[in-house]
Design a protein around this motif. Structure first.
Motif, PDB file in Angstrom:
ATOM      1  N   LEU A 111       0.832  -1.201   0.000  1.00 47.53           N
ATOM      2  CA  LEU A 111       0.000   0.000   0.000  1.00 47.53           C
ATOM      3  C   LEU A 111       0.869   1.255   0.000  1.00 47.53           C
ATOM      4  O   LEU A 111       0.629   2.196  -0.774  1.00 47.53           O
ATOM      5  N   VAL A 112       1.883   1.278   0.849  1.00 47.80           N
ATOM      6  CA  VAL A 112       2.777   2.436   0.913  1.00 47.80           C
ATOM      7  C   VAL A 112       3.507   2.618  -0.416  1.00 47.80           C
ATOM      8  O   VAL A 112       3.633   3.740  -0.923  1.00 47.80           O
ATOM      9  N   THR A 113       3.968   1.515  -1.001  1.00 44.00           N
ATOM     10  CA  THR A 113       4.674   1.600  -2.282  1.00 44.00           C
ATOM     11  C   THR A 113       3.780   2.177  -3.368  1.00 44.00           C
ATOM     12  O   THR A 113       4.177   3.093  -4.102  1.00 44.00           O
ATOM     13  N   ALA A 114       2.560   1.655  -3.489  1.00 49.56           N
ATOM     14  CA  ALA A 114       1.641   2.142  -4.525  1.00 49.56           C
ATOM     15  C   ALA A 114       1.275   3.600  -4.285  1.00 49.56           C
ATOM     16  O   ALA A 114       1.189   4.395  -5.235  1.00 49.56           O
ATOM     17  N   THR A 115       1.069   3.967  -3.033  1.00 47.49           N
ATOM     18  CA  THR A 115       0.690   5.348  -2.714  1.00 47.49           C
ATOM     19  C   THR A 115       1.788   6.320  -3.114  1.00 47.49           C
ATOM     20  O   THR A 115       1.527   7.352  -3.761  1.00 47.49           O
ATOM     21  N   PHE A 116       3.024   6.022  -2.759  1.00 45.10           N
ATOM     22  CA  PHE A 116       4.112   6.969  -3.050  1.00 45.10           C
ATOM     23  C   PHE A 116       4.511   6.935  -4.521  1.00 45.10           C
ATOM     24  O   PHE A 116       5.008   7.937  -5.043  1.00 45.10           O
ATOM     25  N   LEU A 117       4.283   5.828  -5.184  1.00 48.15           N
ATOM     26  CA  LEU A 117       4.493   5.805  -6.637  1.00 48.15           C
ATOM     27  C   LEU A 117       3.523   6.763  -7.318  1.00 48.15           C
ATOM     28  O   LEU A 117       3.914   7.567  -8.181  1.00 48.15           O
ATOM     29  N   LEU A 118       2.242   6.701  -6.913  1.00 45.44           N
ATOM     30  CA  LEU A 118       1.244   7.603  -7.481  1.00 45.44           C
ATOM     31  C   LEU A 118       1.516   9.056  -7.079  1.00 45.44           C
ATOM     32  O   LEU A 118       1.432   9.974  -7.897  1.00 45.44           O
ATOM     33  N   ALA A 119       1.848   9.270  -5.813  1.00 43.44           N
ATOM     34  CA  ALA A 119       2.116  10.634  -5.344  1.00 43.44           C
ATOM     35  C   ALA A 119       3.323  11.233  -6.059  1.00 43.44           C
ATOM     36  O   ALA A 119       3.320  12.410  -6.439  1.00 43.44           O
ATOM     37  N   GLY A 120       4.367  10.431  -6.265  1.00 42.28           N
ATOM     38  CA  GLY A 120       5.526  10.910  -7.002  1.00 42.28           C
ATOM     39  C   GLY A 120       5.192  11.204  -8.448  1.00 42.28           C
ATOM     40  O   GLY A 120       5.692  12.179  -9.027  1.00 42.28           O
ATOM     41  N   LEU A 121       4.345  10.381  -9.049  1.00 38.22           N
ATOM     42  CA  LEU A 121       3.926  10.626 -10.430  1.00 38.22           C
ATOM     43  C   LEU A 121       3.214  11.967 -10.555  1.00 38.22           C
ATOM     44  O   LEU A 121       3.472  12.746 -11.481  1.00 38.22           O
ATOM     45  N   VAL A 122       2.307  12.251  -9.618  1.00 35.79           N
ATOM     46  CA  VAL A 122       1.601  13.534  -9.641  1.00 35.79           C
ATOM     47  C   VAL A 122       2.589  14.687  -9.530  1.00 35.79           C
ATOM     48  O   VAL A 122       2.521  15.667 -10.288  1.00 35.79           O
ATOM     49  N   LYS A 123       3.546  14.585  -8.615  1.00 40.27           N
ATOM     50  CA  LYS A 123       4.540  15.645  -8.456  1.00 40.27           C
ATOM     51  C   LYS A 123       5.396  15.778  -9.717  1.00 40.27           C
ATOM     52  O   LYS A 123       5.760  16.888 -10.111  1.00 40.27           O
ATOM     53  N   GLY A 124       5.711  14.661 -10.349  1.00 39.93           N
ATOM     54  CA  GLY A 124       6.507  14.708 -11.565  1.00 39.93           C
ATOM     55  C   GLY A 124       5.802  15.408 -12.712  1.00 39.93           C
ATOM     56  O   GLY A 124       6.436  16.069 -13.534  1.00 39.93           O
ATOM     57  N   VAL A 125       4.474  15.287 -12.759  1.00 40.18           N
ATOM     58  CA  VAL A 125       3.709  15.902 -13.854  1.00 40.18           C
ATOM     59  C   VAL A 125       3.442  17.375 -13.587  1.00 40.18           C
ATOM     60  O   VAL A 125       3.652  18.232 -14.461  1.00 40.18           O
ATOM     61  N   ILE A 126       2.984  17.723 -12.379  1.00 36.25           N
ATOM     62  CA  ILE A 126       2.538  19.110 -12.144  1.00 36.25           C
ATOM     63  C   ILE A 126       3.422  19.875 -11.160  1.00 36.25           C
ATOM     64  O   ILE A 126       3.170  21.046 -10.895  1.00 36.25           O
ATOM     65  N   GLY A 127       4.463  19.232 -10.599  1.00 35.26           N
ATOM     66  CA  GLY A 127       5.402  19.946  -9.759  1.00 35.26           C
ATOM     67  C   GLY A 127       5.039  20.033  -8.295  1.00 35.26           C
ATOM     68  O   GLY A 127       5.792  20.603  -7.506  1.00 35.26           O
ATOM     69  N   LEU A 128       3.918  19.487  -7.889  1.00 31.56           N
ATOM     70  CA  LEU A 128       3.518  19.479  -6.480  1.00 31.56           C
ATOM     71  C   LEU A 128       2.521  18.351  -6.267  1.00 31.56           C
ATOM     72  O   LEU A 128       2.162  17.653  -7.205  1.00 31.56           O
TER      73      LEU A 128
END
Length: 248
Positions: free
Chosen positions: A10-27
Motif C-alpha cells: 500500500l505504501v509503495t503504490a501510494t508513493f508511486l502515485l504521489a511521485g507521479l503527480v509531483k513529476g507531472v505538475i510539480g507538487l
C-alpha cells in the motif's frame, strides 16, 4: 501496521502515485500521500511515513533553481511563521483520537481542491509582505500541524507574489521543505515518530522517486491542464470521504 506485506504494498503504490503527480505538475506528493494513507491509518502515522520522501523531493526542487539566497531572505518571516504554527498545531494530529485530525485533513483537501479548480488570479503588493508573510506562514503551519497538508494557504500566497515560474517552483520547494522539517519536529515532540515508521518512510523514498521520473516522462505526453483538473477533482472526492469518516 500489523500486516507488513499488505501495508508495504500500500505504501509503495501510494508513493508511486504521489511521485507521479509531483513529476507531472510539480507538487502534490504530500497531499496525495496524506489523503490516500489517511483512509487506512491514523493521520499521524501517515504524516510520519511521508517525511523522508517529502523532504528529499522538496530539497531537490528547492536547490534546482538559482535564487535560494534571495528567496530565503524575502520569505524568512513566512518560514518562521510556518515553523511556529506547525509546532503549535502538531498536538492535534498527534493526539490520541484521530477523528478530528481525519476530518481536518478532509477539509484541507477539499479547500485545496476548490482553490485549485477556481485558480483565482491574486496579486499582493510588495508593501504588505512584511506582515502578510508571517500570517500566511503561521496559518500554513497550523494547517500542517493539524492535518499534515502543507499547501493551504502557502500555495495561493506564494502564487500571488508575482514570482516568475522558476522562482515560484523554488519558493514552493522552500515552503514545503520547512513544513516537512517542522512537522517532523512536531511529531517527535509529541512522541508520534516511532523508529519503525521512520524506517518505512525511508523505504517509501524509492517509489516516490520512481513516480517522479515516470511523471516527468508523462508530462511531455499529456496535457498538464487536463491532469491538474483530474488531480483537483480527485482531491475533492478524497477530501469528502475523509471528512465523512472523521465526522462519522
Amino acid at each position: 501496521m500489523t500486516e507488513p506485506l499488505p501495508a508495504l504494498l500500500l505504501v509503495t503504490a501510494t508513493f508511486l502515485l504521489a511521485g507521479l503527480v509531483k513529476g507531472v505538475i510539480g507538487l502534490g506528493l504530500p497531499t496525495v500521500a496524506m489523503g490516500l494513507l489517511g483512509l487506512v491509518m491514523p493521520p499521524a502515522q501517515a504524516a510520519a511515513l511521508l517525511l523522508v520522501p517529502s523532504l528529499v523531493t522538496n530539497l531537490w526542487q528547492l536547490f534546482a533553481g538559482p535564487r535560494f539566497g534571495a528567496l530565503l531572505r524575502r520569505l524568512r518571516l513566512m518560514m518562521l511563521g510556518i515553523l511556529a504554527g506547525t509546532l503549535a498545531g502538531s498536538g492535534m494530529i498527534a493526539g490520541p483520537g484521530d477523528g478530528a485530525a481525519k476530518a481536518g485533513l478532509g477539509a484541507a483537501l477539499i479547500l485545496y481542491g476548490v482553490v485549485g479548480l477556481l485558480a483565482p488570479r491574486l496579486r499582493l503588493p510588495p508593501r504588505i509582505e512584511p506582515w502578510a508573510g508571517p500570517l500566511a506562514g503561521a496559518a500554513t503551519g497550523l494547517v500542517t500541524g493539524a492535518t499534515g497538508v502543507f499547501v493551504i494557504p502557502a500555495v495561493p500566497y506564494l502564487g500571488a507574489l508575482g514570482l516568475e515560474r522558476d522562482a515560484l517552483v523554488q519558493a514552493l520547494g522552500l515552503s514545503f521543505t520547512v513544513s516537512t522539517l517542522a512537522l517532523a519536529l512536531g511529531l517527535a515532540w509529541h512522541g508520534a515518530l516511532p523508529a519503525q515508521v521512520a524506517g518505512v518512510s525511508l523505504l517509501a523514498l524509492l517509489p516516490a522517486l520512481a513516480g517522479m521520473a515516470l511523471g516527468g516522462w508523462l508530462r511531455a505526453r499529456v496535457r498538464p491542464a487536463t491532469f491538474r483538473l483530474c488531480f483537483f477533482l480527485g482531491l475533492l472526492g478524497l477530501g469528502a470521504e475523509l471528512l465523512w469518516r472523521g465526522l462519522g
